[in-house]
Design a protein around this motif. Structure first.
Motif, PDB file in Angstrom:
ATOM      1  N   THR A 111       6.661  -3.394 -13.052  1.00 46.40           N
ATOM      2  CA  THR A 111       7.559  -3.426 -14.207  1.00 46.40           C
ATOM      3  C   THR A 111       7.113  -2.509 -15.343  1.00 46.40           C
ATOM      4  OG1 THR A 111       8.000  -5.736 -13.672  1.00 46.40           O
ATOM      5  CG2 THR A 111       8.719  -5.009 -15.815  1.00 46.40           C
ATOM      6  N   SER A 112       5.800  -2.314 -15.481  1.00 44.20           N
ATOM      7  CA  SER A 112       5.275  -1.620 -16.666  1.00 44.20           C
ATOM      8  C   SER A 112       5.878  -0.218 -16.826  1.00 44.20           C
ATOM      9  CB  SER A 112       3.754  -1.557 -16.615  1.00 44.20           C
ATOM     10  OG  SER A 112       3.329  -0.815 -15.505  1.00 44.20           O
ATOM     11  N   ARG A 113       6.226   0.432 -15.692  1.00 40.22           N
ATOM     12  CA  ARG A 113       6.738   1.809 -15.761  1.00 40.22           C
ATOM     13  C   ARG A 113       8.002   1.944 -16.631  1.00 40.22           C
ATOM     14  NH1 ARG A 113       8.156   2.500  -9.448  1.00 40.22           N
ATOM     15  NH2 ARG A 113       6.122   1.498  -9.322  1.00 40.22           N
ATOM     16  N   PHE A 114       8.748   0.857 -16.780  1.00 38.50           N
ATOM     17  CA  PHE A 114       9.996   0.947 -17.546  1.00 38.50           C
ATOM     18  C   PHE A 114       9.764   0.876 -19.049  1.00 38.50           C
ATOM     19  CE2 PHE A 114      11.119  -0.698 -13.377  1.00 38.50           C
ATOM     20  CZ  PHE A 114      12.089   0.226 -13.012  1.00 38.50           C
ATOM     21  N   LYS A 132       0.809  -1.234   0.000  1.00 36.67           N
ATOM     22  CA  LYS A 132       0.000   0.000   0.000  1.00 36.67           C
ATOM     23  C   LYS A 132       0.840   1.281   0.000  1.00 36.67           C
ATOM     24  CE  LYS A 132      -0.936   0.612   4.924  1.00 36.67           C
ATOM     25  NZ  LYS A 132      -1.828   0.256   6.016  1.00 36.67           N
ATOM     26  N   TYR A 133       2.121   1.181   0.392  1.00 36.41           N
ATOM     27  CA  TYR A 133       2.938   2.393   0.400  1.00 36.41           C
ATOM     28  C   TYR A 133       3.446   2.786  -0.978  1.00 36.41           C
ATOM     29  CZ  TYR A 133       2.439   2.371   5.347  1.00 36.41           C
ATOM     30  OH  TYR A 133       1.878   2.420   6.590  1.00 36.41           O
ATOM     31  N   ASP A 134       3.296   1.898  -1.928  1.00 37.16           N
ATOM     32  CA  ASP A 134       3.644   2.272  -3.297  1.00 37.16           C
ATOM     33  C   ASP A 134       2.343   2.515  -4.064  1.00 37.16           C
ATOM     34  OD1 ASP A 134       4.300   2.208  -6.106  1.00 37.16           O
ATOM     35  OD2 ASP A 134       6.228   1.308  -5.558  1.00 37.16           O
ATOM     36  N   GLN A 135       2.051   3.792  -4.261  1.00 35.04           N
ATOM     37  CA  GLN A 135       0.745   4.150  -4.848  1.00 35.04           C
ATOM     38  C   GLN A 135       0.574   3.616  -6.263  1.00 35.04           C
ATOM     39  OE1 GLN A 135       0.337   8.372  -4.627  1.00 35.04           O
ATOM     40  NE2 GLN A 135      -0.217   8.345  -2.458  1.00 35.04           N
ATOM     41  N   SER A 136       1.651   3.723  -7.029  1.00 34.86           N
ATOM     42  CA  SER A 136       1.545   3.299  -8.425  1.00 34.86           C
ATOM     43  C   SER A 136       1.281   1.791  -8.511  1.00 34.86           C
ATOM     44  CB  SER A 136       2.821   3.700  -9.154  1.00 34.86           C
ATOM     45  OG  SER A 136       3.067   2.823 -10.208  1.00 34.86           O
ATOM     46  N   ILE A 137       2.008   1.036  -7.686  1.00 40.93           N
ATOM     47  CA  ILE A 137       1.807  -0.417  -7.694  1.00 40.93           C
ATOM     48  C   ILE A 137       0.407  -0.768  -7.188  1.00 40.93           C
ATOM     49  CG2 ILE A 137       2.539  -2.589  -6.603  1.00 40.93           C
ATOM     50  CD1 ILE A 137       5.400  -1.698  -6.975  1.00 40.93           C
ATOM     51  N   THR A 138      -0.014  -0.093  -6.131  1.00 38.41           N
ATOM     52  CA  THR A 138      -1.353  -0.359  -5.601  1.00 38.41           C
ATOM     53  C   THR A 138      -2.421  -0.105  -6.666  1.00 38.41           C
ATOM     54  OG1 THR A 138      -0.601   0.276  -3.408  1.00 38.41           O
ATOM     55  CG2 THR A 138      -2.976   0.224  -3.753  1.00 38.41           C
ATOM     56  N   ALA A 139      -2.288   1.025  -7.346  1.00 38.71           N
ATOM     57  CA  ALA A 139      -3.274   1.358  -8.386  1.00 38.71           C
ATOM     58  C   ALA A 139      -3.256   0.296  -9.494  1.00 38.71           C
ATOM     59  CB  ALA A 139      -2.977   2.734  -8.975  1.00 38.71           C
ATOM     60  N   LEU A 197      -2.100  -5.371 -20.550  1.00 41.53           N
ATOM     61  CA  LEU A 197      -1.565  -4.647 -21.706  1.00 41.53           C
ATOM     62  C   LEU A 197      -1.811  -3.147 -21.581  1.00 41.53           C
ATOM     63  CD1 LEU A 197      -2.734  -7.072 -24.531  1.00 41.53           C
ATOM     64  CD2 LEU A 197      -0.430  -6.808 -23.641  1.00 41.53           C
ATOM     65  N   ASP A 198      -2.947  -2.803 -20.984  1.00 37.14           N
ATOM     66  CA  ASP A 198      -3.303  -1.382 -20.882  1.00 37.14           C
ATOM     67  C   ASP A 198      -2.498  -0.632 -19.826  1.00 37.14           C
ATOM     68  OD1 ASP A 198      -5.068  -1.545 -22.902  1.00 37.14           O
ATOM     69  OD2 ASP A 198      -6.848  -1.786 -21.647  1.00 37.14           O
ATOM     70  N   LEU A 199      -1.849  -1.370 -18.933  1.00 41.23           N
ATOM     71  CA  LEU A 199      -1.116  -0.721 -17.840  1.00 41.23           C
ATOM     72  C   LEU A 199      -0.171   0.360 -18.320  1.00 41.23           C
ATOM     73  CD1 LEU A 199       0.185  -3.247 -15.208  1.00 41.23           C
ATOM     74  CD2 LEU A 199      -1.777  -1.708 -15.098  1.00 41.23           C
ATOM     75  N   VAL A 200       0.531   0.045 -19.397  1.00 40.58           N
ATOM     76  CA  VAL A 200       1.588   0.945 -19.844  1.00 40.58           C
ATOM     77  C   VAL A 200       1.016   2.276 -20.338  1.00 40.58           C
ATOM     78  CG1 VAL A 200       1.793   0.147 -22.232  1.00 40.58           C
ATOM     79  CG2 VAL A 200       3.835   0.865 -20.989  1.00 40.58           C
ATOM     80  N   LYS A 201      -0.243   2.259 -20.751  1.00 37.04           N
ATOM     81  CA  LYS A 201      -0.879   3.503 -21.201  1.00 37.04           C
ATOM     82  C   LYS A 201      -1.213   4.416 -20.017  1.00 37.04           C
ATOM     83  CE  LYS A 201      -2.892   1.088 -25.062  1.00 37.04           C
ATOM     84  NZ  LYS A 201      -4.008   0.190 -25.287  1.00 37.04           N
ATOM     85  N   ASN A 202      -1.340   3.800 -18.834  1.00 30.65           N
ATOM     86  CA  ASN A 202      -1.700   4.593 -17.658  1.00 30.65           C
ATOM     87  C   ASN A 202      -0.489   5.162 -16.923  1.00 30.65           C
ATOM     88  OD1 ASN A 202      -4.520   4.147 -17.837  1.00 30.65           O
ATOM     89  ND2 ASN A 202      -4.194   2.055 -17.119  1.00 30.65           N
TER      90      ASN A 202
END
Lengths: 160, 284
Positions: free
Chosen positions: B90-93, B42-49, B278-283
């Motif tokens: 991982t998607s952020r990279f 929960k402390y990593d907002q991006s991962i939680t989302a 697949l859509d993760l990277v767009k967000n």
């Protein structure tokens, strides 16, 4: 111009002069474009595997996945829009393979052979082809004039 | 060997989210507590989302509608949670990759495809679902994220070797840039403190035959999954299918053509069910 995307294991047909049918990155898959220049009706198929006998349930649900079920459906779908078999121009592209791909999983080659067999058995001549190699192809069919383009590895569309 | 400019690009990469490694550690304890896991994530907002975006994806097949992190941890099970957290981190990279692709999100699509296919093959060949395959699949081309910039600059030279001189894309990278995306990817995984099996899978994903004898099942599975995705044009790039095929793979896994083709059919189905991934990277 409306661009209609044909996915993997998918086919689209159209009789609207403004439509462009396009499919991306064919790889070992094969793209089959058919066009009746009199009725200006055409279709594009992006099939993935040669033979539907590996999964007949799947083939019933998604005939465009396989050469032996996809190609007949492509023609039938065009007939519904008024196309006539003997007038139809047929072009195919794709069927690429991994380098040194002797002896195993020759999906590109098998896809090409499967398509050729079906056309041959049905007395249909292939009017243009761009096959084999180790690169992806993106292809598009212009419904207004039947021109079929293949994107080469320099990322440029060339008419086939 | 890696030159200074490349080293600088590697050092400029954002660090791999520590949250993911911690989740992996905690979950490896068979008696892990749900609260511990939730408190890490929960402390990593991006991962939680991202976890919440993905957990109702038909790919993971939950029967319940999941709306909180706690529920996700309870209902998804160990393998799924690990896969989801790795994907989320991982998607952020993969937001922007130059050089290899005409479309920005293609490398992500390819990476997810290989991750899904490696699960299918692992199930078929080893009758197991090990998230190690999935993780290695997601990361196998991570070297491209950095090397893409260099491939972009030397594109004509590389393509000349590939199209005229019979080089594989990997060999051409090596010749022109002095390293290749697999080797570089292994270095990145090492910097990111991934275990040896993941690093090896990345380093050897095009040439598992060059590995020293030992535990080589993940590299071979990733190799095969990668080849399947290249053949199917899944996230296809400029390097296309210009990689070497290794005949040994058939005997190694005793895999019949029919089984390989059936696995490809399953892959297409899974890709369809995994749209949220697949859509993760767009967000991002």
């Amino acid at each position: 111009m409306k661009q209609i995307v044909v996915g993997i294991s998918d086919l689209k047909v159209s009789g609207n002069a403004g439509d462009i049918l396009i499919t991306y990155a064919l790889g070992s898959c094969v793209g089959v474009a058919v066009y009746d220049p009199v009725d200006r009706v055409g279709g594009l198929l992006h099939f993935m595997l040669p033979d539907s006998s590996i999964d007949e349930t799947k083939a019933r649900r998604n005939p465009a996945m396989f050469a032996d079920t996809g190609i007949p459906l492509l023609f039938k779908s065009c007939y519904k829009l008024g196309a006539v078999k003997k007038r139809m121009i047929v072009k195919i592209a794709g069927g690429a393979s991994i380098m040194d791909d002797m002896n195993y999983f020759r999906i590109g080659q098998k896809n090409i052979i499967a398509a050729r067999k079906i056309f041959w058995r049905n007395g249909i001549i292939i009017d243009g082809e761009d096959l084999h190699g180790n690169y992806n192809r993106t292809v598009k069919l212009n419904i207004s004039n039947g021109k079929f383009y293949v994107k080469n590895f320099a990322n440029l569309f060339e008419e086939l | 060997m890696i030159n200074d400019q490349l080293l600088k690009s590697v050092n400029n990469l954002p660090v791999f989210p520590a949250t993911v490694h911690r989740v992996s550690q905690v979950i490896s304890d068979p008696d892990f507590s749900v609260d511990d896991l939730v408190n890490i994530i929960k402390y990593d907002q991006s991962i939680t989302a991202n976890v919440l975006r993905m957990c109702n994806s038909p790919y993971f097949g939950t029967r319940y509608k999941i709306s909180s992190l706690r529920e996700a941890v309870i209902y998804l099970g160990r393998t799924n949670i690990l896969q989801i957290v790795y994907t989320a981190g991982t998607s952020r990279f993969y937001k922007r990759v130059r050089g290899y692709y005409w479309g920005a999100t293609k490398l992500w699509e390819h990476s997810v495809g290989v991750a899904l296919m490696s699960q299918i093959l692992a199930k078929k060949i080893y009758s197991c679902e090990d998230s190690g395959f999935f993780t290695a699949g997601l990361l196998h081309d991570i070297g491209k994220v950095v090397l893409g910039e260099f491939v972009y600059e030397s594109f004509q030279e590389i393509m000349h070797l590939v199209s005229r001189r019979g080089y594989s894309f990997l060999e051409a990278e090596q010749e022109i840039i002095g390293t290749n995306h697999a080797e570089l990817g292994g270095e990145i995984a090492s910097l990111w403190s991934f275990p040896k099996e993941t690093r090896d899978a990345i380093t050897y994903h095009h040439r598992p035959d060059l590995m020293e004898k030992g535990e080589d099942s993940i590299p071979w599975i990733i190799y095969l999954a990668d080849q399947a995705c290249m053949m199917m044009g899944i996230g296809g790039g400029v390097d296309s299918l210009a990689y070497r095929g290794l005949k040994e793979v058939v005997n190694k896994f005793n895999l019949r053509q029919r089984d390989f083709e059936k696995s490809i059919v399953l892959l297409l189905k899974d890709l369809d069910k995994a749209k949220e991934l697949l859509d993760l990277v767009k967000n991002e």
